[in-house]
Structure formats: C-alpha cells, structure tokens
Design an enzyme around this catalytic site. Structure first.
Site, PDB file in Angstrom:
ATOM      1  N   ASP A 161     -21.214  -5.287 -41.523  1.00 46.01           N
ATOM      2  CA  ASP A 161     -20.805  -6.602 -42.067  1.00 46.01           C
ATOM      3  C   ASP A 161     -19.763  -6.901 -43.426  1.00 46.01           C
ATOM      4  O   ASP A 161     -18.957  -5.635 -43.293  1.00 46.01           O
ATOM      5  CB  ASP A 161     -21.786  -6.552 -43.666  1.00 46.01           C
ATOM      6  N   SER A 181     -23.762 -11.553 -52.120  1.00 46.69           N
ATOM      7  CA  SER A 181     -22.613 -12.071 -51.333  1.00 46.69           C
ATOM      8  C   SER A 181     -22.050 -12.461 -52.427  1.00 46.69           C
ATOM      9  O   SER A 181     -21.743 -11.844 -53.201  1.00 46.69           O
ATOM     10  CB  SER A 181     -22.397 -13.369 -50.136  1.00 46.69           C
TER      11      SER A 181
END
Length: 676
Positions: free
Chosen positions: A499, A447
C-alpha cells in the site's frame, strides 16, 4: 532530461519523448499516403467532372506533402530514439526537425481548407467514391491538426519562459546560486511556481466555493507541491521511466534476499499479545470503516445486488426521527451503512455527512456485539477530502502527558479537532454513554479517516483511558515520534501489502525523488526502451531486467562524489537533495520534520509469489511490524489496489475465517512474536 527548448521557451516534454507520438503519426500518415496514391492511380486520366482539375492538383500536392511529412517524422523518430535520458547529445538536431515539422503544418492547413472548399462547391458530378475519399482526407487533416493543437496545450509549461539573463545564470553555476543574483532569481521562480500551482488547483476545484478557507488551502498545497518539484528538471516521462526502473530494481533485490535475513519486527507491546484476537477485532471494525464511505463503496463492493438493495430504501425519509446531518437527502448513504454494519436505526447516536475542507463525515453508533460506542470516520471521497489530504505541512498538536515535540499532519489534525468538538462540546459521547455506560469507546477509520481517527483517539485518551483505535491504511506522514510512541498503547494500524499511502510522507517522497534521479542518471538505455520493457514487465511479469548502468565501470571510491548525471537534472542545490552514492551517509539528513505511522503496526502480506493468476486463491500472512519498515515507497502494480477498503476487508476476512491453513507458524517466530 530537462524539457525541450523550442520557440523560445521550455516545454513539458524532452527531446526523447517524440518516439511514440511520432511513430503513431508516422503509421497514420503512411496509411493515408497509400490510400491517396491508390485513389490517384484509380482515377488517373478520368478527372473530367466539374472541378476535376482542382481535384487532380489537390491529390498530387497532397501526395508530395504527405511524403515530406513522412520523411520528417522518420527523422524525428530516429533521432529522438538516440542517446539516453541524461545524454541528449545525439539528439541535438531535434529542435531543427521540430521547426521543419511545424513549417509543414502551414501547407497542410492550406490544403485542408482547399479540400473542404472543393467538396462543398466543385464536387457535383464526380464519382461518389472519389468525393468520399477526399472528404475522408479532409476530415483526417483536421483531426490531426486538432490533435496536434491539443497536444501542444498538454505539453505547454507555464513555467517555461526563457530564464532572465541566461548568461549570468550560466556564469553563476549550480553552487553559486546562493549569491544575491541567484537567490533573487530562485525567489522569483518559486513565486511564479506557487502562482501556477494555485491556478491549477483552482481550475481543478472550480466547482468548490472560493472562500477564504479554500484559498488558504490552495496556497498551502501550492507551496508544498511547487517546493517539491522546484529542485529538479525532470519531465513526466522521466519520472515514469525512473519508476519502471526502480520497480524492477526493488523486485530484483527482493528475489535475491536470503529468507534467513527476513526479520519479523516486534512492536513495543505486552509479551504474549494475542494476534488472532486483534485480527478479529480489526476485521469487525473494518466493516464500520468501510461502511462510513456510504453508498459508493457499497455499490462498488456489491455490483450485482447493491443497487437493488438500496433502491427501496433511498427515498425513505428517516432524518426527522434520527440525528442525521447534511449531505444525504435521499438517505442512500445511511441505508448503505445499515446494510454494511447490520445495525438497526436505533443503534445510531449521531450521523454526519457534512463535508467541507477539514470537516469530514463520521457517525457514532452502539456496537452491541463488541459492547462499544463506536466512532467511524470516513476516508477520502470528495475533492474537499483531497484538499484535506494534501494539506500535509506540520501543525503543533500539544497533548497533556506527552513528553517530546508533538506535531501532526495539518489537514488531519484540523479534521480531528472538528470531530472532537462535535463529540465533546455537543455532548454526543455523553448521550451515547448515558445509554450504555458500561461500553468502551472504539474509534476507527480508513485512509484519511484512519489518520483522523488516530489523532482523535490521542485527543480523547485522557478523558477515556480505555479507548481503542483501529486505523486502517493510515498515511505514513501523520504524527511526530513522540505522539507515535504515545499511541502504541491504544492504536493499532493495519497495513495491507505494498500500500502506497502508509509509506507516503514528505521525507519518503524526497527519498523516492532521489532514487528516481539515481536510476535515470545511471541507466544507459534510451527512454523508449525503458518504458516499453517497463510496460511489458508490469503487464506480463517475468524476470526483472538487469539494466546495465554507467555505474558498472566506476571505481568504488568515486561513489563518494555526486553523480554528474544527477547534478545535470538538478536546477539548484537544495537541502532535500544529497548524492545517492551512499544511502546511509550522514549527509542524508531530513529536510522536513519526520512523521510516523500511529500506534502498533499490523502488516498483512500475500503468502506466496508476488504474481499470481487472477482466479487463484489468495493466502495472507499477518505479522507485527515496525514503522521503520515503511520508510521507503515500494513500486508495485498493487500499490494503489492494496489501499482500497474492500481489499483490506477481504484480507482481514480471509485471515479470520475458520480455515485449516489460516494459522501458519513461522520458522523465525517464537513465543514473543505472533505470525498468522
């Protein structure tokens, strides 16, 4: 639908948002009225106790008052359910009904006070059941009044003041807002919006020090967020309805897609790239990327055994012997890293838990299994990290040897620069390679850590030509095309399913906003039905609802004109808004600098139906993809779950496990395209 205008200001709800809260209050009021009627019937003629006359009057007036409230709520719910999001005509009487309902709060407040006085002073000698019922009625009155007050606070819009000179603004029209009067009005509105968002950020991050760096970050984020919402006049429920419609539209298109049309994208990588080997390396590095989160991720992944394993190690002090910086006073973070990676204390060169805006934790360790000096960067785990994430404007990032424009996400670029200075200027990498000179450099993260690791790898590439970077679930709006192409030789990005974060960039969000505008402006169903059917679809699945739209009866040539419904939702004409009549129109030019995923993209998807039983075994499929496959946001219940590091680690573990079905040849693959 623009926000409802009552009491001389615009509010954060629309006239069709009163169906659900009104229906809930209506249900409570009906039960309350029935209970009060039963109480009055049972005690009729027996109000002989002290204060009985007051009690009799209280119950009679309460019954009448509740009946009036019930009637007003029935009218509000019925009228609010009429029309569509962009057709508020049938709901034009809502403001008058809201005024009527607000007036009824005055006698209700008075009667709640009267009931409280009677209970406290005049209830002696009366039937305890009667006293209890009156107490319940008084408490219910105050609870509803308090809930109403809280609701008003939530729907209060600080930007909802009446617009100055409304007649003049109405005369200007949408297309004339570029005049001097319109420009001055919009400039004032933008400044006010920025100040409001700055205040919200300061309130949200009140626990953070209000120093210069934080104030600059608040200002930068406020300008970005206020600019994104400044050209629309949607309330939160409109966006929720648009997302529900868009999700079903995307699922419908996916179901109708011909399997022969599915193309496996092949990146610009050497022919015969061993995908299975890359997956094994990625699975190994993902353990370090997840470990960088410390004890919260370890406990989350090991709910039953994690607390017991860490409890004996957390209070042991190792900081004197090893180079651990800040934020881990009990040693729980470091202990969880040891358990997650399987490394020994002596394998760690440097561990930093220091966390400020643009300064994120990382560690440097010797990975003897892969013969690598491994740098793992932590992802988002604090409010300071969130501020780093949201600092999404572009910043120049010149790199020697890269032709073309070089720029990147400001927050992550700053974080990469911070770690770069620590690794190089403080001699951390020199120390590591003095111990293991034959090892190669590997950088990883998830991330926020993935984006920072990718930019860090670019900064270190000239000094360490053999370095490799494994970036898990990196943000889509990370770097320019020139940097993305440059990083393809040494960065591999791993994306799981639908995602959200790898598809998250300012251009993609602008595209999502345009799509939402198109869906809500063309759907001819009331909002409450859209939301109800959307919730049912999200929870229980089924076939996507074939929503009829106003587009069905339009001629094809009319699609070249801006949609009237869309224009009604636009406050001003902006460069970010274009008509969605033709998705591929040249008019759709990017208002923001385009940003891309780093390196080559390895996309992991579930093999099989999109909806499955909670206890069914999941099979995954991995294939090389292209950054063009992530240029639109996909709405899905798993858009956040697929971003979690434990989900990525589980998917990689499943793909690399020794199972007979782990290698699945594709009918469309060939010797130059590997699919697992």
């Amino acid at each position: 639908m623009p926000g409802m205008v009552v009491f001389g200001r615009r509010w954060g709800i629309a006239s069709d948002d009163l169906v659900f809260p009104g229906a809930f209050e209506l249900f409570v009021r009906i039960l309350w009225w029935i209970g009060t009627l039963i109480l009055y019937t049972l005690h009729k003629g027996s109000f002989g106790c002290k204060g009985g006359g007051i009690l009799h009057s209280y119950l009679v007036v309460l019954l009448v008052l509740l009946a009036l409230i019930i009637l007003s709520l029935c009218a509000i719910v019925y009228v609010s359910a009429q029309g569509t999001i962009t057709n508020p005509g049938p709901r034009r009487s809502i403001p008058a009904l809201v005024y009527l309902r607000a007036l009824l709060y005055i006698p209700e407040l008075v009667w709640a006070c009267l009931g409280a006085v009677w209970v406290s002073d005049d209830s002696q000698g009366c039937d305890p059941a009667t006293v209890g019922a009156v107490i319940a009625a008084v408490v219910a009155s105050w609870i509803l009044l308090l809930a109403t007050g809280i609701g008003v606070v939530f729907v209060f819009d600080p930007l909802g003041n009446p617009r100055p000179q409304p007649a003049a603004v109405e005369q200007l029209g949408v297309r004339d807002l570029e005049s001097s009067e319109g420009s001055q009005f919009l400039s004032t509105a933008r400044s006010l919006a920025v100040k409001v968002w700055e205040s919200r950020l300061r309130l949200l991050c009140c626990c953070l020090p209000q120093d210069e760096s934080h104030r600059a970050a608040f200002s930068s984020i406020a300008q970005l967020v206020s600019g994104f919402f400044s050209d629309t006049d949607l309330v939160a429920s409109d966006i929720a309805a648009g997302l529900a419609l868009l999700h079903q539209e995307q699922d419908k298109m996916e179901q109708c897609r011909d399997p022969a049309d599915i193309v496996i994208h092949s990146p610009s990588s050497p022919i015969g790239e061993d995908l299975e080997t890359e997956l094994e390396k990625a699975a190994h590095c993902m353990q370090f990327a997840a470990a960088a989160y410390g004890w919260p991720m370890y406990i989350y992944s090991h709910l039953l055994t994690g607390p017991c394993k860490l409890s004996g190690d957390c209070c042991r002090s190792q900081t004197a012997e090893y180079d651990i910086v800040g934020g881990d006073h009990l040693g729980c973070h470091f202990s969880s890293i040891l358990h997650s990676t399987g490394l020994q204390y002596r394998d760690f060169i440097y561990v930093s838990f220091h966390n400020q805006i643009y300064e994120i934790p990382f560690f440097v360790a010797l990975d003897h299994k892969r013969e690598a000096v491994l740098v793992a960067v932590r992802g988002t785990l604090s409010l300071k990290d969130v501020l780093t994430d949201l600092s999404a404007e572009c910043e120049n990032l010149p790199v020697e040897g890269v032709s073309g424009t070089c720029y990147a996400h400001k927050g992550m670029s700053q974080a990469a620069g911070y770690i770069y200075k620590k690794l190089v200027n403080d001699g951390i990498l020199n120390q590591a390679f003095s111990i293991a000179p034959e090892y190669k450099l590997v950088i990883t993260g998830h991330s926020l850590g993935a984006g920072t690791a990718s930019l860090l790898a670019i900064l270190l590439r000239n000094s360490f030509p053999t370095l490799q970077c494994y970036s898990f679930s990196p943000p889509g709006g990370l770097m320019s095309k020139a940097l993305a192409d440059y990083s393809k030789d040494f960065v591999i990005s791993v994306v799981l399913g639908k995602d959200l974060v790898p598809r998250l960039s300012i251009p993609n969000m602008e595209d999502l906003k345009r799509r939402i505008l198109k869906m809500v402006s063309n759907c001819n169903k009331p909002k409450y039905r859209i939301l109800l059917q959307g919730c049912w679809y999200e929870l229980f699945g089924g076939d996507p609802d074939d929503f009829p739209t106003e587009m069905d009866n339009r001629r094809e040539e009319e699609l070249s004109q801006p949609l009237l419904g869309e224009e009604s939702l636009i406050i001003r004409r902006s460069s970010s808004y274009q008509s969605l009549a033709s998705e591929d129109s040249p008019a759709h030019t990017a208002a923001h600098l385009p940003l891309y995923l780093p390196g080559r993209v390895l996309h992991i998807t579930e093999d099989g139906p999109s909806r499955r039983s909670c206890f069914s075994q999941v099979r995954y499929r991995a294939e090389w993809s292209s950054e063009t496959a992530f240029r639109s946001v996909l709405i899905s219940p798993r858009m956040l779950a697929d971003h979690m590091p434990d989900a990525v680690l589980r998917a990689l573990g499943s793909l690399t496990a020794d199972r007979p079905f782990s290698l699945c040849p594709s009918s469309t693959s060939n010797s130059r395209r590997d699919v697992i």
